[in-house]
Design an enzyme around this catalytic site. Structure first.
Site, short mmCIF file in Angstrom:
data_model
loop_
_atom_site.label_atom_id
_atom_site.label_comp_id
_atom_site.label_asym_id
_atom_site.label_seq_id
_atom_site.Cartn_x
_atom_site.Cartn_y
_atom_site.Cartn_z
CE LYS A 183 -5.71 4.77 -12.06
NZ LYS A 183 -6.01 6.05 -11.39
N GLY A 237 -3.20 2.45 -1.49
CA GLY A 237 -4.43 3.24 -1.47
C GLY A 237 -5.33 2.76 -0.35
CB THR A 239 -8.73 -0.81 3.67
OG1 THR A 239 -7.56 -0.43 4.40
CG2 THR A 239 -9.08 -2.25 4.01
CB THR A 241 -9.13 0.87 -3.43
OG1 THR A 241 -9.87 2.05 -3.13
CG2 THR A 241 -8.81 0.84 -4.90
CD GLU A 259 1.39 1.86 2.54
OE1 GLU A 259 0.53 2.33 3.32
OE2 GLU A 259 2.13 2.54 1.83
CB CYS A 293 -1.20 5.45 4.73
SG CYS A 293 0.36 5.40 3.86
CD GLU A 391 -6.46 5.98 5.97
OE1 GLU A 391 -7.11 5.41 5.08
OE2 GLU A 391 -5.22 5.96 6.03
P1 ADP Z 1 -6.90 7.37 -2.36
O1 ADP Z 1 -8.22 7.86 -1.83
O2 ADP Z 1 -5.78 7.37 -1.40
O3 ADP Z 1 -6.55 7.90 -3.71
P2 ADP Z 1 -7.93 5.07 -3.62
O4 ADP Z 1 -7.85 3.70 -3.13
O5 ADP Z 1 -9.27 5.66 -3.88
O6 ADP Z 1 -7.12 5.86 -2.55
O7 ADP Z 1 -7.12 5.27 -4.95
C1 ADP Z 1 -5.78 4.86 -5.10
C2 ADP Z 1 -5.57 4.47 -6.53
O8 ADP Z 1 -6.38 3.35 -6.84
C3 ADP Z 1 -5.94 5.55 -7.56
O9 ADP Z 1 -4.98 5.50 -8.61
C4 ADP Z 1 -7.30 5.09 -8.03
O10 ADP Z 1 -7.63 5.54 -9.34
C5 ADP Z 1 -7.12 3.60 -8.02
N1 ADP Z 1 -8.38 2.82 -7.92
C6 ADP Z 1 -9.50 3.15 -7.24
N2 ADP Z 1 -10.42 2.18 -7.36
C7 ADP Z 1 -9.87 1.21 -8.14
C8 ADP Z 1 -10.33 -0.07 -8.64
N3 ADP Z 1 -11.53 -0.54 -8.36
N4 ADP Z 1 -9.48 -0.78 -9.42
C9 ADP Z 1 -8.24 -0.33 -9.69
N5 ADP Z 1 -7.77 0.85 -9.27
C10 ADP Z 1 -8.56 1.62 -8.49
#
Ligand code: ADP
Length: 489
Positions: A183, A237, A239, A241, A259, A293, A391
């Site tokens: 994804k 992604g 923290t 999340t 990570e 990061c 961050e």
């Molecule tokens: P960034 O801001 O660096 O994109 P995120 O953590 O928001 O970091 O997103 C990283 C990835 O995680 C993206 O692919 C996003 O769609 C996915 N994501 C965000 N929230 C969730 C969640 N609750 N469950 C699964 N995937 C998620």
């Protein structure tokens, strides 16, 4: 107007069972090119239904397809072909990455996409050296430990290094015989889709690599983390999340590797070689517009050289060439989105209020409708202020003076993060002492971003869970089975 505005809008579909497919309900969303602010493409909007289809395809490929049954050498030969095809198509992939992320084309070509190819050169070769284990307590008994693939693995990736981080997971996942569902981040779906077609061309069997585009919480991302047939989640992604994924994956007890965020300390001692420390510190803070990061996003400078270093840093930062991401001379491109740029600007306002902005920090209107911010440098901010603790993920850098080792170690270790840190000194004993005291998954001594793919990559504290890279990734994407033999004479 950049070339991107003239390009025709592209279509980015999901990739399931070896085919490009629209989302089940036909919905789409748009991906914007940060360099222009204009629509780059229309993306199939995957939901839980599409995740179900992708997981079914991966399960079928794993249970009934050739991939896990092949010899590792045969899998390696196919993955090495993937590397060759990435190299052959590197210009197209780099251009797509730059259009989708706003990062400078030179960085996409020589950084991101070069590393995509090296992920597919490194893992197939490195995995061949993995050995099983065996113990023989007496001549009639032998106990072995053998590795098996996990099955269907879930991969969730961010927008800052889209294809590089996706393939950093796909390559070790596939060489171990797994099938996967990726994804990608909703902001940057383009290159993963192009890549899937190259993987198919190289001979990766249908269903082994599946991609579902869509969103995170409540969407395709969350559905992947909850799916009972998905055995593991490898996530890069934020923290917060990571915490949400850990909670939603708990119901089906998945293996997890995270990570997460960082707020890297970059420490310059008075005996540092400034000819190396200064240009590298600029790269560490502003590469990819500071959206890394591993960024050196807090610069600590020893008091005796503080005025000199601040002056030199401001001069260097003023000279950074911000511009059209497609121009090979550009050193800093656009931020990922309008929303993200506005978030960074709220921190810039805070920095101006609580400290002093020495240069930059403003939107660059002359560059058109893209999300450009001039690189900024701040001083006068306390090490424990919000600006220096959270961050920000943008082209902003606070410089903080320090007296001695003890003080800088305390300040460097004060954030909830512990991903990476750098230190600069010509005293080897000091380097060793300080490196050992930094609470950080990775420490760079007299360098930044130096990587050997065999080393453990990941964070301490709130910056991660587990490690990727080398044997750490191969361990994550496999499971142990103990098989014991008894012989009779
Ligand atoms: P960034 O801001 O660096 O994109 P995120 O953590 O928001 O970091 O997103 C990283 C990835 O995680 C993206 O692919 C996003 O769609 C996915 N994501 C965000 N929230 C969730 C969640 N609750 N469950 C699964 N995937 C998620």
């Amino acid at each position: 107007m950049t070339t991107a505005t003239k390009a025709k809008t592209i279509e980015i579909d999901n990739f399931i069972g070896g085919k490009a497919v629209k989302s089940k309900d036909g919905k789409t969303f748009q991906t914007i090119s940060p360099g222009t602010g204009e629509v780059l493409g229309t993306v199939s909007y995957g939901t839980a239904d599409d995740i179900n289809l992708a997981v079914d395809a991966a399960k079928e490929a794993f249970e009934n397809g050739p991939w896990p049954k092949m010899s590792m050498q045969d899998r390696a030969n196919i993955l090495l072909k993937v590397a060759a095809l990435v190299e052959k198509n590197a210009d197209e992939l780099a251009r797509a990455e730059t259009l989708d992320t706003g990062k400078p084309i030179t960085e996409s070509r020589t950084g991101d996409i070069a590393r995509v190819a090296s992920n597919f050169q490194f893992y197939p070769n490195f995995a061949q050296s993995l050995a099983d284990e065996s113990w023989t307590p007496n001549p009639q008994e032998r106990h072995t430990a053998i590795r098996e693939p996990l099955g269907v693995c879930g991969l969730i990736t961010p927008w800052n290094l889209p294809l590089y981080l996706a393939t950093w997971k796909i390559a070790p996942c596939l060489i171990m015989g797994n099938a996967c569902v990726l994804k990608p981040a909703e902001w940057t779906p383009y290159t993963a889709f192009l890549f899937a077609k190259l993987a198919k061309e190289a001979g990766v069997p249908d269903g082994v690599l599946n991609i579902v585009n869509g969103f995170g919480a409540g969407g395709a991302g969350e559905a992947l983390t909850k799916h009972p047939d998905v055995k593991s989640i490898s996530f890069t992604g934020e923290t917060g999340t990571g915490r949400a994924i850990m909670a939603s994956a708990a119901g089906t007890l998945k293996k997890l590797s995270f990570e997460l965020g960082g707020k890297g300390a970059n420490i310059i001692f008075e005996d540092a070689n400034l000819d190396e420390a200064l240009p590298t510190s600029v790269r560490a803070a502003y590469r990819n517009q500071g959206q890394v990061c591993l960024a050196g996003s807090r610069l600590f400078v020893q008091e005796s050289i503080y005025p000199k270093v601040v002056k030199a840093m401001v001069e260097r930062v003023k000279n950074l060439k911000v511009g059209d991401p497609l121009d090979p001379k550009t050193e800093m491109g656009a931020l990922i989105s309008k929303e993200h740029m506005e978030k960074v600007q709220t921190y810039i306002e805070l920095g101006r209020k609580d400290g002093k902005c020495l240069t930059g920090g403003d939107p660059i209107k002359e560059l058109g409708g893209g999300f450009f911010l001039s690189p900024s440098v701040f001083e006068g901010l306390a090490y424990d202020s919000k600006f220096c603790q959270e961050e920000i993920f943008g082209p902003v850098l606070p410089i903080i003076p320090f007296k001695d080792e003890e003080e800088v170690i305390k300040m460097a270790n004060s954030t909830p993060y512990g991903l990476s840190a750098s230190l600069w000194s010509q005293d080897v004993n000091r380097c060793n002492r300080v490196a050992r005291k930094l609470k950080s998954g990775m420490v760079w001594v007299n360098c930044w971003f130096a990587r050997d793919l065999r080393t453990p990559f990941g964070g301490q504290k709130s910056s991660g869970l587990g490690r990727e890279g080398g044997r750490y990734s191969l361990e994550f994407f496999s499971d142990w089975k103990a098989v014991s033999y008894k012989y009779s004479d």
